[in-house]
Design an enzyme around this catalytic site. Structure first.
Site, PDB file in Angstrom:
ATOM      1  CE1 TYR A 121       1.186  18.632   2.087  1.00 40.25           C
ATOM      2  CE2 TYR A 121      -0.211  17.072   0.924  1.00 40.25           C
ATOM      3  CZ  TYR A 121       0.838  17.967   0.927  1.00 40.25           C
ATOM      4  OH  TYR A 121       1.542  18.219  -0.232  1.00 40.25           O
ATOM      5  CD  GLN A 183       7.857  21.811   0.365  1.00 40.60           C
ATOM      6  OE1 GLN A 183       8.411  20.723   0.436  1.00 40.60           O
ATOM      7  NE2 GLN A 183       7.425  22.328  -0.785  1.00 40.60           N
ATOM      8  CD  GLN A 251     -10.977   3.877  -5.281  1.00 43.45           C
ATOM      9  OE1 GLN A 251     -10.116   4.279  -4.518  1.00 43.45           O
ATOM     10  NE2 GLN A 251     -12.067   4.585  -5.535  1.00 43.45           N
ATOM     11  CG  HIS A 254      -7.784   7.844  -6.509  1.00 38.71           C
ATOM     12  ND1 HIS A 254      -7.918   9.165  -6.203  1.00 38.71           N
ATOM     13  CD2 HIS A 254      -8.901   7.246  -6.031  1.00 38.71           C
ATOM     14  CE1 HIS A 254      -9.066   9.366  -5.575  1.00 38.71           C
ATOM     15  NE2 HIS A 254      -9.679   8.209  -5.461  1.00 38.71           N
ATOM     16  CD  GLU A 319      -8.058   3.159   0.525  1.00 39.36           C
ATOM     17  OE1 GLU A 319      -8.062   4.341   0.899  1.00 39.36           O
ATOM     18  OE2 GLU A 319      -7.589   2.795  -0.581  1.00 39.36           O
ATOM     19  CG  HIS A 320     -12.197   1.962  -0.853  1.00 37.76           C
ATOM     20  ND1 HIS A 320     -10.986   2.373  -1.391  1.00 37.76           N
ATOM     21  CD2 HIS A 320     -12.714   3.039  -0.209  1.00 37.76           C
ATOM     22  CE1 HIS A 320     -10.787   3.644  -1.089  1.00 37.76           C
ATOM     23  NE2 HIS A 320     -11.810   4.069  -0.365  1.00 37.76           N
ATOM     24  CG  ASP A 353     -13.977   8.107  -2.557  1.00 38.02           C
ATOM     25  OD1 ASP A 353     -13.422   7.685  -1.527  1.00 38.02           O
ATOM     26  OD2 ASP A 353     -13.530   7.908  -3.691  1.00 38.02           O
ATOM     27  CG  HIS A 412       7.922   1.490  42.214  1.00 44.66           C
ATOM     28  ND1 HIS A 412       9.116   1.985  41.760  1.00 44.66           N
ATOM     29  CD2 HIS A 412       7.016   1.724  41.218  1.00 44.66           C
ATOM     30  CE1 HIS A 412       8.955   2.489  40.552  1.00 44.66           C
ATOM     31  NE2 HIS A 412       7.685   2.348  40.190  1.00 44.66           N
TER      32      HIS A 412
END
Length: 422
Positions: A121, A183, A251, A254, A319-320, A353, A412
């Site tokens: 995606y 979707q 950042q 974003h 994250e970074h 990035d 078993h």
């Protein structure tokens, strides 16, 4: 930006994409509609949410050729070089199948197999992300995935951004569809007339994409539920306030919920950076997005010692993480939790990035405490191999049967004893 003494407060406000009850209901309805309505549901939702009526979901060769005409040759070359850097890095992550043989004839091992199919995606909306194409597709290719499908929401002109199509072509994607949102996730998970289902879905998106990925998980695999982007800069008095401010804003632009944090041992740097952020924010083209991110989720923490600053970083698990300090490499061993670590003045976050090679799909919302960047392992699965020799079986059969009876599993035990030669 707020300046906070570490010993006063080391909490961090983060935006968690858990969604509202209404949003979760909408996503479930969309997934159900796609499962029952197929392509027609995709056309209807695309018209409703993206405000464009499509006659076909498939991106054609002609559309890709047109994209190459729109993107300057110099930019195409940059995309090619970035893709190669990403490929070279991820090739180092490849694992091989292996088998060991014991003296008694037992063979044990692990078979590494690429997934058959993956759906990628690529978000649209406020910006185009060719880098997302490369970061999701290239490691899947390196892993050996044969079928890679890309989906992305079309613009009101009914097309995907030219840069996204060029990146897809350069990374070898052969199936590209103009559909986005929940979707698209439903189509990848369950299939329609045009889009065959895949085994795993990767890539970031908005809250509806995130909730859809959560909903289909189990029927297919997913990479992660990605939250808004985060950056933490760990710095001392040797760092430059104007550069740190630029990195924090990189950042913040974003997402209005992005999290930008400075952790420093220098009160002077903290104050200068706060001032610089305001100056640069005033002239930033994406100010309407970055300003609320800085106001609501930005912070500057001042620590008394380097160790206290590092421990603060570990609690944030960003994250970074940029480390801009004297003798920065000496500090890295104490960093336990971070998605990606950028060391030194010239390793600003956008280097990772776009171009350096390591993956930019990283754990957010503190999940760097237990998870890793997207990598080749995410596109492979492992099967254990067990081949006992007769000698090994006879040596261990009684022990295995006893263990089975310890758990109350008589069948078993009998399965073993049916072969056991006393």
């Amino acid at each position: 930006m707020k300046i906070i003494q570490v010993n006063e407060d080391i909490s961090l406000k983060r935006s968690v994409d858990s969604g509202t009850e209404e949003q979760r209901a909408i996503v479930k309805d969309i997934i159900g509609a796609v499962k029952s309505g197929g392509d027609q549901a995709l056309f209807d939702f695309t018209e409703k949410f993206d405000r464009v009526r499509l006659s076909s979901l498939t991106v054609t060769d002609a559309e890709i050729e047109e994209a190459y005409k729109e993107v300057p040759n110099a930019t195409v070359e940059i995309i090619k070089e970035a893709a190669e850097n990403i490929r070279v890095f991820h090739e180092k992550q490849l694992r091989n199948s292996w088998i060991t043989t014991e003296k008694n004839g037992t063979m044990l091992g692990q078979k590494v197999t690429p997934l058959d199919s993956v759906g990628v995606y690529v978000p649209g909306g406020t910006a185009a992300y060719p880098s997302s194409v490369l970061m999701n597709v290239v490691p899947a290719q390196v892993a050996g995935v044969e079928r890679i499908v890309m989906v992305s929401p079309p613009g009101q002109d009914g097309k995907l951004p030219a840069g996204v199509l060029v990146a897809a072509k350069e990374s070898g994607v052969k199936e590209i569809y103009k559909v986005g949102g929940a979707q698209a996730i439903a189509a990848l998970a369950y299939g329609t007339e045009s889009i065959k289902p895949v085994d795993k879905i990767t890539g970031p998106g908005n809250i509806f994409v995130a909730l859809a990925k959560r909903e289909v998980f189990g029927d297919v695999d997913i990479d992660m539920i990605a939250g808004p982007s985060e950056i933490t800069v760990l710095a001392d008095e040797t760092a430059r306030a104007n550069e740190i401010a630029a990195d924090l804003l990189s950042q913040a632009e974003h997402d209005a919920r992005a999290c930008s944090v400075l952790v420093t041992t220098s009160r002077k740097l903290a104050e200068e950076t706060a001032s610089e952020v305001e100056k640069q924010l005033a002239v930033l083209p994406r100010k309407e997005i970055a300003a609320p991110a800085i106001a609501d989720y930005g912070a500057i923490y001042v620590a008394e010692t380097v160790d206290e600053a590092i421990e603060t970083v570990n609690k944030l698990a960003p994250e970074h993480l940029e480390v801009i300090m004297e003798n920065a490499m000496e500090k890295i061993g104490k960093i336990r939790h971070a998605g990606a670590i950028f060391i030194g003045r010239y390793s600003s976050e956008p280097v990772g990035d776009y171009f350096a090679g390591p993956n930019h799909v990283l754990p957010t919302n503190g999940t760097a405490r237990f998870s890793s960047p997207l990598n080749v392992d995410d596109f492979q699965k492992k099967s254990s191999i067990i081949m006992y020799s007769e000698q090994a079986f006879n040596e261990n059969a009684a022990k295995i049967a006893a263990f089975a009876r310890l758990e109350g599993l008589e069948a078993h035990a009998r399965s073993i004893e049916a072969r056991f030669k006393k």
